[in-house]
Every structure is written in structure tokens, then in C-alpha cells.
Enzyme design. Sequence first.
Site, PDB file in Angstrom:
ATOM      1  N   TYR A  92       0.831  -1.402  -0.049  1.00 34.82           N
ATOM      2  CA  TYR A  92       0.015   0.114  -0.076  1.00 34.82           C
ATOM      3  C   TYR A  92       0.757   1.224   0.120  1.00 34.82           C
ATOM      4  CZ  TYR A  92      -3.835   3.144   1.255  1.00 34.82           C
ATOM      5  OH  TYR A  92      -4.782   4.159   1.508  1.00 34.82           O
ATOM      6  N   LYS A 151       1.001   4.116  -2.838  1.00 34.70           N
ATOM      7  CA  LYS A 151       0.976   5.416  -2.709  1.00 34.70           C
ATOM      8  C   LYS A 151       1.984   6.536  -3.019  1.00 34.70           C
ATOM      9  CE  LYS A 151      -3.405   4.710  -1.732  1.00 34.70           C
ATOM     10  NZ  LYS A 151      -4.505   5.451  -2.803  1.00 34.70           N
TER      11      LYS A 151
END
Length: 248
Positions: free
Chosen positions: A156, A160
Site C-alpha cells: 500500500y 501511494k
Amino acid sequence: MNFADRVAIVTGGASGIGRACALEFARGGAAVAVVDVADGATADEAERLIGEAGARGVFTFRADVSDFAQAERVVAAARSRLGGCDILVNAAGINDDAPVWRMTEAQWDRVMGVNVKGAFNYVRAVAPVMRGARAGKIVCVSSVEAFRGRFAVANYAASKAALVGLTRAAAADLGREGINVNCVAPGFTRTEMTKKLPAEILEEAARSSVFGRIAEPEEIAGVVAFLCTDAARYVTGEVIRVDGGQLF
Ligand code: NAD
């Protein structure tokens, strides 16, 4: 904020931050195309709320953002049904947490596929249209996880951080044609994504904010919408943290 003659495409617009963005555009009078894999009831509810908020038109495309070819078809369909494509918000995103020693290849690929490739697919699909119009606003929804090391979020966090790079490079590519590309990096926000987290993580996140609470989706959407107004026309390649001081 006035979006009266605008058409906004919002990926992940059936829920959470994406839905709050769609509602903000709708309140400003935009026509809104939602791109989401959500179940029928969730998508219908979002569409109803967006319509009631004042959207000039609303249409939901049941599409997985990680499908490259489909992105082009969705953008073409949004243009023909709603009459244009002025704003793109890449809010579709997933997490699939595990410490890096246990993270599987499938977990890595799925999160990167949706969060990074999905955003690229839609930037790629709207870019020729916006270049032709010599105008456009693109906002990617990153996260404070791009800038810190938290436990078990390698896929994640990497996805990002990649969105920050995509935003800056796309801003450079598209600036000449008057297209703004920016990023917001929310801290913990009350949505379906965070509902799944253990209570102690959310309590810790609330304590880490100077306001003593996590964000509401509307508080992220307000900044996304501002970046899509003319007032923000000289802002591009920027990343705005919207985290209530969670990252201090
Ligand atoms: P959410 O789960 O409420 O909304 C995400 C939406 O994306 C859902 O409607 C989901 O169906 C859709 N989606 C998921 N995979 C998709 C795919 N492959 N194709 C199309 N649509 C897909 O979660 P949210 O918190 O509103 O997340 C929105 C964005 O904000 C995400 O990119 C997330 O990473 C980011 N974000 C969230 C937080 C938070 O604390 N909630 C913090 C920082 C960043």
C-alpha cells in the site's frame, strides 16, 4: 464551488472519499461519471445521492480500474453520455496488509494493479481528450502512508508513493496544455476501508491528529474539489496532506 458546465469522472466514486468527491462536484452542478466495482446496492445508493445533490447528470460504470483497455472505453462512454471529460479523480483504491516477510506476490500485484496501474490507466485515457480541450484537472488520492513507515503496509505504501511520482511526471507532461495534475494525501479517514481496521489502530490514529479525531470523507473531498477549481489554476504537481496533523 461551481462546477456547472463540468463533467467529472470519479473512480471509486461509489463509496468513501470518492463518493464524497462526487457529491462535492454534484453540489457544484457538474455531471458525474462514477467508475467502480461496488455491488449494485452500493452503486445505486451513491448514484441516488449524487443525483439528489444536484448533479446535472450521473452515470455509473461498473468497471475495474486495473483494466487498461476498459479505461479508454469508459472515458469514451462518459464523454458521449455526459458530454465531456473535464475532471478526473483517481480515488479507487484497496489495501491488503501483511508484514513484508509474509506478503504474497498476489497481494503485491493486486494492490499495485488497482492503486497505481488503475490511476495510470485513467490518466492515460483522459489525457488525449484534455489535451485536445487544452484544459483539465486531475487529482490522485495518495495517502500519508507514502511518507512514513507503518507496520504491514509495504504494498500500500509503495503504491501511494508511486502515485506521487505519477502525479508529478504527469503534471510535467500535461502542463503545456493547461492541465493541472495534483495529489491529496489523506490521513486516516472514516470510510469502509478503515472500518475493517482494529479499533486500537483507529484510536491511535485519532490521538495522533492535533484535532484528536480521524477525518471525515467530506474533509478530503473539499480539498480535492478546490484543486479542480479555477482558484487553484497555478497549482500543479503538488501533494497536499489532508491529515489533521497525523503525520507531525
Ligand atoms: P472505500 O473502500 O470506501 O472506497 C474505495 C472505492 O474504490 C470503493 O467504492 C471500491 O468499490 C472502489 N474500488 C476498489 N477497487 C476498485 C477497482 N479495482 N476498480 C474500481 N473501483 C474500485 O475506501 P476509501 O477510504 O474511500 O478509499 C478511497 C481512496 O482513499 C483510496 O485510494 C484509499 O487508498 C485512499 N485513502 C484512504 C484513507 C482512509 O483512511 N480511508 C487514507 C488515505 C488514503
